[in-house]
Design a protein around this motif. Structure first.
Motif, PDB file in Angstrom:
ATOM      1  N   TYR A 149      -3.071  -5.031   9.853  1.00  0.00           N
ATOM      2  CA  TYR A 149      -3.315  -6.350   9.125  1.00  0.00           C
ATOM      3  C   TYR A 149      -1.718  -6.760   8.802  1.00  0.00           C
ATOM      4  O   TYR A 149      -0.966  -6.005   8.350  1.00  0.00           O
ATOM      5  N   ILE A 205       1.002  -1.060   0.020  1.00  0.00           N
ATOM      6  CA  ILE A 205       0.231   0.102   0.058  1.00  0.00           C
ATOM      7  C   ILE A 205       0.750   1.290  -0.029  1.00  0.00           C
ATOM      8  O   ILE A 205       1.992   1.424   0.539  1.00  0.00           O
ATOM      9  N   VAL A 227      -0.197  -6.746   5.261  1.00  0.00           N
ATOM     10  CA  VAL A 227       0.102  -5.116   4.654  1.00  0.00           C
ATOM     11  C   VAL A 227       1.303  -4.663   4.868  1.00  0.00           C
ATOM     12  O   VAL A 227       2.090  -4.939   5.997  1.00  0.00           O
ATOM     13  N   CYS A 229      -3.972   0.635   8.551  1.00  0.00           N
ATOM     14  CA  CYS A 229      -3.443  -0.744   7.689  1.00  0.00           C
ATOM     15  C   CYS A 229      -2.263  -1.501   8.383  1.00  0.00           C
ATOM     16  O   CYS A 229      -2.281  -2.758   7.978  1.00  0.00           O
ATOM     17  N   VAL A 247      -9.275  -2.586   2.777  1.00  0.00           N
ATOM     18  CA  VAL A 247      -8.070  -3.185   2.898  1.00  0.00           C
ATOM     19  C   VAL A 247      -8.375  -4.802   3.228  1.00  0.00           C
ATOM     20  O   VAL A 247      -7.846  -5.493   2.774  1.00  0.00           O
ATOM     21  N   SER A 248      -9.350  -4.871   4.131  1.00  0.00           N
ATOM     22  CA  SER A 248      -9.573  -6.389   4.654  1.00  0.00           C
ATOM     23  C   SER A 248     -10.414  -7.028   3.422  1.00  0.00           C
ATOM     24  O   SER A 248      -9.959  -8.243   3.281  1.00  0.00           O
ATOM     25  N   LEU A 282      -2.384  -1.033  -3.592  1.00  0.00           N
ATOM     26  CA  LEU A 282      -3.358  -0.015  -3.467  1.00  0.00           C
ATOM     27  C   LEU A 282      -2.771   1.295  -2.980  1.00  0.00           C
ATOM     28  O   LEU A 282      -1.657   1.216  -2.392  1.00  0.00           O
TER      29      LEU A 282
END
Length: 127
Positions: free
Chosen positions: A23, A3, A26, A20, A114-115, A49
């Motif tokens: 996670y 990201i 990520v 973020c 994001v999930s 992303l």
């Protein structure tokens, strides 16, 4: 999932980074404070992303989006703004954004995106 974050507000960048980092899948590959740096980072780092502010110095989020879409149609793109008028929403859709969220009303929806992206990626690798 890789990201890139871009916003001229250090506070917003930090909130996004914290969100973020919840996670384990990520990796934040870049944090930019203006549109020129954001475009260069997108071109060089190739994230999955991009979460980009609509109004930034140098290039706006819309300009960054328009430029990157010339090269990359796959990158998922979230535009964030405090200026969530219908005009800005239409401009964002026309430029090719995947999501357009108000920082005031929809900020937590970023975590949902994001999930969902992580879930889709995990489902692909399990099949």
């Amino acid at each position: 999932m890789r990201i890139l974050l871009a916003d001229d507000s250090v506070l917003i960048l930090e909130r996004l980074r914290e969100m973020c980092s919840n996670y384990r899948q990520v990796e934040i590959v870049g944090m930019c404070k203006n549109g020129i740096d954001a475009l260069a980072a997108l071109q060089n780092l190739k994230p999955d992303l991009a979460i980009v502010d609509l109004k930034m110095p140098g290039l706006s989020g819309l300009e960054v989006l328009s430029e990157i879409r010339k090269e990359d149609k796959i990158l998922k793109f979230i535009l964030l703004t405090l200026h969530s008028s219908d005009y800005h929403r239409l401009m964002a859709i026309h430029a090719g954004t995947d999501y357009f969220f108000s920082k005031a009303d929809d900020f937590e929806k970023v975590a949902n995106v994001v999930s969902e992206m992580i879930d889709k990626e995990e489902n692909k690798s399990n099949n």
